[in-house]
Scaffold this motif. Structure first.
Motif, mmCIF file in Angstrom:
data_model
loop_
_atom_site.group_PDB
_atom_site.id
_atom_site.type_symbol
_atom_site.label_atom_id
_atom_site.label_comp_id
_atom_site.label_asym_id
_atom_site.label_seq_id
_atom_site.Cartn_x
_atom_site.Cartn_y
_atom_site.Cartn_z
ATOM 1 N N ALA A 51 0.825 -1.211 0.000
ATOM 2 C CA ALA A 51 0.000 0.000 0.000
ATOM 3 C C ALA A 51 0.858 1.261 0.000
ATOM 4 O O ALA A 51 0.445 2.313 -0.504
ATOM 5 N N ALA A 52 2.071 1.145 0.537
ATOM 6 C CA ALA A 52 2.986 2.292 0.592
ATOM 7 C C ALA A 52 3.834 2.426 -0.678
ATOM 8 O O ALA A 52 4.702 3.291 -0.757
ATOM 9 N N GLY A 53 3.606 1.531 -1.672
ATOM 10 C CA GLY A 53 4.283 1.666 -2.951
ATOM 11 C C GLY A 53 5.249 0.560 -3.315
ATOM 12 O O GLY A 53 5.869 0.604 -4.376
ATOM 13 N N ASP A 54 5.395 -0.441 -2.457
ATOM 14 C CA ASP A 54 6.285 -1.562 -2.746
ATOM 15 C C ASP A 54 5.538 -2.591 -3.603
ATOM 16 O O ASP A 54 4.337 -2.458 -3.855
ATOM 17 N N ARG A 55 6.237 -3.643 -4.044
ATOM 18 C CA ARG A 55 5.634 -4.665 -4.907
ATOM 19 C C ARG A 55 6.237 -6.023 -4.567
ATOM 20 O O ARG A 55 7.454 -6.151 -4.420
ATOM 21 N N ILE A 56 5.398 -7.051 -4.433
ATOM 22 C CA ILE A 56 5.880 -8.402 -4.168
ATOM 23 C C ILE A 56 6.546 -8.947 -5.431
ATOM 24 O O ILE A 56 5.973 -8.904 -6.519
ATOM 25 N N VAL A 57 7.789 -9.473 -5.270
ATOM 26 C CA VAL A 57 8.520 -10.034 -6.411
ATOM 27 C C VAL A 57 8.862 -11.508 -6.209
ATOM 28 O O VAL A 57 9.469 -12.137 -7.081
ATOM 29 N N GLY A 58 8.460 -12.071 -5.066
ATOM 30 C CA GLY A 58 8.737 -13.485 -4.843
ATOM 31 C C GLY A 58 8.468 -13.901 -3.419
ATOM 32 O O GLY A 58 7.812 -13.183 -2.647
ATOM 33 N N LYS A 59 8.971 -15.068 -3.075
ATOM 34 C CA LYS A 59 8.770 -15.650 -1.753
ATOM 35 C C LYS A 59 10.094 -16.169 -1.213
ATOM 36 O O LYS A 59 11.065 -16.328 -1.960
ATOM 37 N N LYS A 115 9.906 -19.615 -14.426
ATOM 38 C CA LYS A 115 9.430 -19.294 -15.769
ATOM 39 C C LYS A 115 7.960 -19.645 -15.953
ATOM 40 O O LYS A 115 7.360 -19.302 -16.968
ATOM 41 N N LYS A 116 7.390 -20.350 -14.953
ATOM 42 C CA LYS A 116 5.957 -20.619 -15.003
ATOM 43 C C LYS A 116 5.408 -20.759 -13.585
ATOM 44 O O LYS A 116 6.171 -20.909 -12.623
ATOM 45 N N ASP A 117 4.100 -20.678 -13.470
ATOM 46 C CA ASP A 117 3.449 -20.731 -12.159
ATOM 47 C C ASP A 117 3.608 -22.113 -11.526
ATOM 48 O O ASP A 117 3.707 -23.127 -12.213
ATOM 49 N N LEU A 118 3.599 -22.122 -10.188
ATOM 50 C CA LEU A 118 3.524 -23.344 -9.405
ATOM 51 C C LEU A 118 2.485 -23.129 -8.315
ATOM 52 O O LEU A 118 2.525 -22.120 -7.605
ATOM 53 N N VAL A 119 1.571 -24.076 -8.182
ATOM 54 C CA VAL A 119 0.518 -23.952 -7.179
ATOM 55 C C VAL A 119 0.446 -25.235 -6.366
ATOM 56 O O VAL A 119 0.185 -26.318 -6.913
ATOM 57 N N GLY A 120 0.711 -25.124 -5.065
ATOM 58 C CA GLY A 120 0.583 -26.273 -4.185
ATOM 59 C C GLY A 120 -0.842 -26.424 -3.694
ATOM 60 O O GLY A 120 -1.684 -25.554 -3.918
ATOM 61 N N PRO A 121 -1.182 -27.550 -3.059
ATOM 62 C CA PRO A 121 -0.277 -28.639 -2.669
ATOM 63 C C PRO A 121 0.023 -29.589 -3.838
ATOM 64 O O PRO A 121 -0.516 -29.430 -4.928
ATOM 65 N N GLY A 221 -3.654 -20.634 -0.252
ATOM 66 C CA GLY A 221 -4.149 -20.111 -1.517
ATOM 67 C C GLY A 221 -3.195 -19.157 -2.204
ATOM 68 O O GLY A 221 -3.598 -18.368 -3.059
ATOM 69 N N ILE A 222 -1.889 -19.229 -1.852
ATOM 70 C CA ILE A 222 -0.888 -18.330 -2.427
ATOM 71 C C ILE A 222 -0.048 -19.101 -3.439
ATOM 72 O O ILE A 222 0.652 -20.060 -3.084
ATOM 73 N N PRO A 223 -0.093 -18.727 -4.730
ATOM 74 C CA PRO A 223 0.697 -19.440 -5.745
ATOM 75 C C PRO A 223 2.096 -18.836 -5.897
ATOM 76 O O PRO A 223 2.353 -17.697 -5.514
ATOM 77 N N PHE A 224 3.011 -19.614 -6.461
ATOM 78 C CA PHE A 224 4.224 -19.072 -7.047
ATOM 79 C C PHE A 224 3.859 -18.605 -8.454
ATOM 80 O O PHE A 224 3.145 -19.293 -9.173
ATOM 81 N N LYS A 225 4.400 -17.467 -8.877
ATOM 82 C CA LYS A 225 4.064 -16.924 -10.188
ATOM 83 C C LYS A 225 5.282 -16.858 -11.094
ATOM 84 O O LYS A 225 6.405 -16.643 -10.628
ATOM 85 N N ALA A 226 5.060 -17.037 -12.382
ATOM 86 C CA ALA A 226 6.133 -16.919 -13.356
ATOM 87 C C ALA A 226 6.821 -15.567 -13.186
ATOM 88 O O ALA A 226 6.164 -14.542 -13.015
ATOM 89 N N GLY A 227 8.158 -15.594 -13.226
ATOM 90 C CA GLY A 227 8.931 -14.375 -13.065
ATOM 91 C C GLY A 227 9.351 -14.087 -11.640
ATOM 92 O O GLY A 227 10.216 -13.235 -11.404
#
Length: 263
Positions: A51-59, A115-121, A221-227
């Motif tokens: 909300a303060a202007g940052d961006r999620i880029v990974g885990k 390079k592509k999404d991953l969604v567990g479990p 409910g949190i996926p890994f996303k491409a990139g």
């Protein structure tokens, strides 16, 4: 723990992050705090950053190796989010005061770029390998907003897995071209060799650690996303750092990363 209480602690940790002031352990104040509570506290804290202007880029996954677990007296992995403002270039100088680092410690690890999404479990090591574009040598500078690193697993998960900032090496390597568990790391502080480790230090294989993280976050409910960048956990003990220190690492088959700490 109700939603309002989770938000209260998330706000408290966000204020600690932005002020550079540590707080008392949450586990001392909430005896029944659960891992699920901690995750939602962390998510609220990260949402404040966005909300303060940052961006999620990974885990990230942390506390994966026995050396780190013994050091922190936390005996299961933690997990959290990494953001754009945490990301520094190889060789850059990181200002401890500008980044509000309170009690930073450097750890060497292997980072994955997807390079592509991953969604567990159900994510396997092979799924992780298939989804990975490249791997990098990485320094993560962990930093606890909890007084004197007096943490239990719920404290560090609440505190976004004690994430501070991170530095990626410049060389992007195909993970299929190297033996990740056997990859050897050497870490230097101010020119002196201080620790060595291998990829197998993180749950036997960095791919196993990343699969665990994908499956753990998938339960929320949190996926890994491409990139995205995924930090897989330290291969060596954490090393306290302060202004003036220079940290360098080299991983066999992966290359080098370096960071200097400024005031």
């Amino acid at each position: 723990m109700n939603k309002d209480k989770r938000a209260q602690y998330g706000d408290e940790l966000y204020e600690a992050l932005t002020s550079g002031q540590s707080i008392a352990p949450l586990t001392e104040r909430e005896s029944d705090i659960s891992i699920e509570d901690a995750y939602h506290i962390s998510l609220h804290m990260v949402e404040r950053r966005v909300a303060a202007g940052d961006r999620i880029v990974g885990k990230k996954i942390g506390v994966t190796s026995k050396a780190v677990q013994d050091m922190l007296n936390v005996h299961q992995p933690d997990f959290g989010f990494i953001t754009e403002q945490m990301w520094f270039n190889n060789g850059e100088t990181i200002s401890c005061s500008d980044n509000k680092l309170i009690q930073p410690r450097a750890e060497g690890e292997i980072a994955f770029k997807l390079k592509k999404d991953l969604v567990g479990p159900g994510v396997t090591e092979q799924d992780v390998l298939d989804a990975t574009e490249s791997v990098f040598p990485c320094f993560e500078i962990v930093d606890s907003r909890i007084h004197n690193w007096q943490i239990k697993i719920q404290d560090t998960v609440s505190d976004n897995a004690s994430c501070g900032v991170f530095v990626l090496g410049e060389e992007a390597v195909d993970p299929r071209s190297i033996d990740l568990p056997a990859a050897q790391m050497k870490v230097y502080k101010n020119g002196q060799l201080i620790s060595e480790g291998v990829g197998a230090a993180v749950q036997g294989d960095p791919l196993t650690a990343v699969a665990w993280l994908a499956n753990t976050l998938g339960e929320f409910g949190i996926p890994f996303k491409a990139g995205e960048i995924i930090l897989s956990g330290s291969l060596v003990p954490l090393e306290p750092v302060q202004p003036g220190d220079v940290m360098e690492l080299e991983i066999e088959g992966l290359g080098k990363a370096a960071v200097t700490f400024g005031e």
